[in-house]
Design a protein around this motif. Structure first.
Motif, PDB file in Angstrom:
ATOM      1  N   SER A   1       0.858  -1.188   0.000  1.00  0.00           N
ATOM      2  CA  SER A   1       0.000   0.000   0.000  1.00  0.00           C
ATOM      3  C   SER A   1       0.891   1.233   0.000  1.00  0.00           C
ATOM      4  O   SER A   1       1.810   1.335   0.819  1.00  0.00           O
ATOM      5  N   ILE A   2       0.621   2.149  -0.902  1.00  0.00           N
ATOM      6  CA  ILE A   2       1.380   3.400  -0.983  1.00  0.00           C
ATOM      7  C   ILE A   2       0.490   4.506  -0.439  1.00  0.00           C
ATOM      8  O   ILE A   2      -0.584   4.778  -0.977  1.00  0.00           O
ATOM      9  N   ILE A   3       0.928   5.115   0.641  1.00  0.00           N
ATOM     10  CA  ILE A   3       0.159   6.168   1.292  1.00  0.00           C
ATOM     11  C   ILE A   3       0.664   7.516   0.780  1.00  0.00           C
ATOM     12  O   ILE A   3       1.856   7.827   0.873  1.00  0.00           O
ATOM     13  N   VAL A   4      -0.266   8.308   0.238  1.00  0.00           N
ATOM     14  CA  VAL A   4       0.103   9.608  -0.328  1.00  0.00           C
ATOM     15  C   VAL A   4      -0.741  10.692   0.350  1.00  0.00           C
ATOM     16  O   VAL A   4      -1.911  10.867   0.025  1.00  0.00           O
ATOM     17  N   PRO A   5      -0.163  11.405   1.336  1.00  0.00           N
ATOM     18  CA  PRO A   5      -0.894  12.522   1.935  1.00  0.00           C
ATOM     19  C   PRO A   5      -0.915  13.698   0.965  1.00  0.00           C
ATOM     20  O   PRO A   5       0.110  14.007   0.348  1.00  0.00           O
ATOM     21  N   THR A   6      -2.068  14.324   0.802  1.00  0.00           N
ATOM     22  CA  THR A   6      -2.166  15.402  -0.185  1.00  0.00           C
ATOM     23  C   THR A   6      -2.858  16.636   0.371  1.00  0.00           C
ATOM     24  O   THR A   6      -3.747  16.555   1.222  1.00  0.00           O
ATOM     25  N   PHE A   7      -2.471  17.771  -0.176  1.00  0.00           N
ATOM     26  CA  PHE A   7      -3.167  19.040   0.008  1.00  0.00           C
ATOM     27  C   PHE A   7      -2.830  19.896  -1.211  1.00  0.00           C
ATOM     28  O   PHE A   7      -1.682  20.252  -1.440  1.00  0.00           O
ATOM     29  N   ASN A   8      -3.852  20.149  -2.015  1.00  0.00           N
ATOM     30  CA  ASN A   8      -3.702  20.921  -3.256  1.00  0.00           C
ATOM     31  C   ASN A   8      -2.664  20.307  -4.202  1.00  0.00           C
ATOM     32  O   ASN A   8      -1.711  20.967  -4.620  1.00  0.00           O
ATOM     33  N   GLU A   9      -2.869  19.058  -4.545  1.00  0.00           N
ATOM     34  CA  GLU A   9      -1.950  18.346  -5.447  1.00  0.00           C
ATOM     35  C   GLU A   9      -2.658  17.853  -6.711  1.00  0.00           C
ATOM     36  O   GLU A   9      -2.229  16.894  -7.340  1.00  0.00           O
ATOM     37  N   SER A  10      -3.722  18.535  -7.117  1.00  0.00           N
ATOM     38  CA  SER A  10      -4.487  18.070  -8.276  1.00  0.00           C
ATOM     39  C   SER A  10      -3.664  18.080  -9.564  1.00  0.00           C
ATOM     40  O   SER A  10      -3.876  17.239 -10.446  1.00  0.00           O
ATOM     41  N   LEU A  11      -2.713  18.991  -9.673  1.00  0.00           N
ATOM     42  CA  LEU A  11      -1.901  19.048 -10.890  1.00  0.00           C
ATOM     43  C   LEU A  11      -0.892  17.905 -10.958  1.00  0.00           C
ATOM     44  O   LEU A  11      -0.558  17.425 -12.041  1.00  0.00           O
ATOM     45  N   ASN A  12      -0.407  17.456  -9.817  1.00  0.00           N
ATOM     46  CA  ASN A  12       0.614  16.405  -9.781  1.00  0.00           C
ATOM     47  C   ASN A  12       0.035  14.992  -9.736  1.00  0.00           C
ATOM     48  O   ASN A  12       0.709  14.042 -10.137  1.00  0.00           O
ATOM     49  N   LEU A  13      -1.175  14.859  -9.237  1.00  0.00           N
ATOM     50  CA  LEU A  13      -1.726  13.526  -8.969  1.00  0.00           C
ATOM     51  C   LEU A  13      -1.788  12.610 -10.194  1.00  0.00           C
ATOM     52  O   LEU A  13      -1.375  11.441 -10.107  1.00  0.00           O
ATOM     53  N   PRO A  14      -2.275  13.066 -11.348  1.00  0.00           N
ATOM     54  CA  PRO A  14      -2.335  12.155 -12.507  1.00  0.00           C
ATOM     55  C   PRO A  14      -0.960  11.618 -12.904  1.00  0.00           C
ATOM     56  O   PRO A  14      -0.824  10.424 -13.204  1.00  0.00           O
ATOM     57  N   LEU A  15       0.057  12.479 -12.884  1.00  0.00           N
ATOM     58  CA  LEU A  15       1.399  12.039 -13.263  1.00  0.00           C
ATOM     59  C   LEU A  15       1.961  11.080 -12.209  1.00  0.00           C
ATOM     60  O   LEU A  15       2.603  10.085 -12.554  1.00  0.00           O
ATOM     61  N   LEU A  16       1.717  11.358 -10.939  1.00  0.00           N
ATOM     62  CA  LEU A  16       2.193  10.471  -9.882  1.00  0.00           C
ATOM     63  C   LEU A  16       1.599   9.074 -10.045  1.00  0.00           C
ATOM     64  O   LEU A  16       2.320   8.072  -9.973  1.00  0.00           O
ATOM     65  N   ILE A  17       0.305   8.998 -10.266  1.00  0.00           N
ATOM     66  CA  ILE A  17      -0.347   7.695 -10.423  1.00  0.00           C
ATOM     67  C   ILE A  17       0.227   6.948 -11.623  1.00  0.00           C
ATOM     68  O   ILE A  17       0.516   5.752 -11.554  1.00  0.00           O
ATOM     69  N   ALA A  18       0.427   7.649 -12.729  1.00  0.00           N
ATOM     70  CA  ALA A  18       0.991   7.018 -13.928  1.00  0.00           C
ATOM     71  C   ALA A  18       2.405   6.512 -13.667  1.00  0.00           C
ATOM     72  O   ALA A  18       2.783   5.410 -14.097  1.00  0.00           O
ATOM     73  N   LYS A  19       3.210   7.292 -12.949  1.00  0.00           N
ATOM     74  CA  LYS A  19       4.586   6.895 -12.658  1.00  0.00           C
ATOM     75  C   LYS A  19       4.621   5.670 -11.734  1.00  0.00           C
ATOM     76  O   LYS A  19       5.426   4.761 -11.949  1.00  0.00           O
ATOM     77  N   VAL A  20       3.774   5.651 -10.723  1.00  0.00           N
ATOM     78  CA  VAL A  20       3.729   4.515  -9.798  1.00  0.00           C
ATOM     79  C   VAL A  20       3.243   3.260 -10.525  1.00  0.00           C
ATOM     80  O   VAL A  20       3.788   2.167 -10.344  1.00  0.00           O
ATOM     81  N   GLU A  21       2.231   3.429 -11.367  1.00  0.00           N
ATOM     82  CA  GLU A  21       1.716   2.289 -12.133  1.00  0.00           C
ATOM     83  C   GLU A  21       2.805   1.689 -13.013  1.00  0.00           C
ATOM     84  O   GLU A  21       2.952   0.465 -13.103  1.00  0.00           O
ATOM     85  N   SER A  22       3.599   2.530 -13.638  1.00  0.00           N
ATOM     86  CA  SER A  22       4.681   2.054 -14.485  1.00  0.00           C
ATOM     87  C   SER A  22       5.765   1.369 -13.659  1.00  0.00           C
ATOM     88  O   SER A  22       6.275   0.308 -14.024  1.00  0.00           O
TER      89      SER A  22
END
Length: 199
Positions: free
Chosen positions: A6-27
């Motif tokens: 499980s990868i825990i990602v605490p966020t606050f105002n990260e809408s611009l980074n979230l799609p790229l982060l998910i894609a990078k982790v998936e890869s």
């Protein structure tokens, strides 16, 4: 299929980074069984809404929206406690942490007598300057050195926000951790004591 990590990602105002982060982790974790738990402190930029859109399409993504609760430490604790995987990682959403290290960290943690692995900026190939000013990087290095000496712990980088640990070991110390503050790893180190095996 059971989740290994499980990868825990605490966020606050990260809408611009979230799609790229998910894609990078998936890869990075292709072929592995994982989930991402996004713990959002009710971001006004709609981070939690975006996270829920991803969760609707991909069962590996989950979102915890926290109302009237703020703070990185509390978000990490809440995310880890919501996981049932044997291993949990904590990383930031701002793309400062190298997601390609996740499978290596997981292999090392699962195959060795270790409780926690820290993605340190102060080891070979680490980078304390990514996203940091020179002054902030220097202050972080000094703070880590002082904390290690005062607390007599063996962790390499107590200020790191990127680490992976055994879930059962976290459960042993969870009730003694503080939900306030930003240095969750430092709190884990102090609470677990010198017997916590780290790298």
């Amino acid at each position: 299929m059971s989740v290994e990590l499980s990868i825990i990602v605490p966020t606050f105002n990260e809408s611009l980074n979230l799609p790229l982060l998910i894609a990078k982790v998936e890869s990075a974790l292709r072929g592995r069984s994982w989930e991402m738990i996004i713990v959002d402190d009710n971001s006004p930029d709609g981070t939690y809404q975006l996270a829920k859109q991803f969760a609707f399409k991909d069962e590996r993504i989950r979102c915890i929206r926290r109302i009237n609760r703020r703070g990185l430490a509390g978000a990490c604790i809440e995310g880890i406690l919501s996981s049932s995987a044997p291993f949990v990682a904590v990383m930031d959403a701002d793309l400062q942490h190298d997601e390609s290290l996740l499978p290596k960290m997981l292999d090392k943690l699962s195959k060795n007598d270790l409780d926690i692995i820290i993605g340190s900026r102060y080891v070979d190939n680490g980078n304390a300057n990514t996203g940091f000013s020179k002054k902030r990087a220097t202050m972080s290095l000094i703070a880590s050195a002082i904390a290690k000496k005062l607390l007599k712990v063996k962790f390499n980088d107590l200020m790191s926000g990127f680490f992976m640990l055994r879930r059962d070991k976290f459960d042993e110390v969870a009730t003694n951790l503080s939900t306030s503050g930003f240095k969750i790893l430092l709190d884990i180190a102090v609470t677990s004591g010198p017997n916590f095996k780290s790298e």
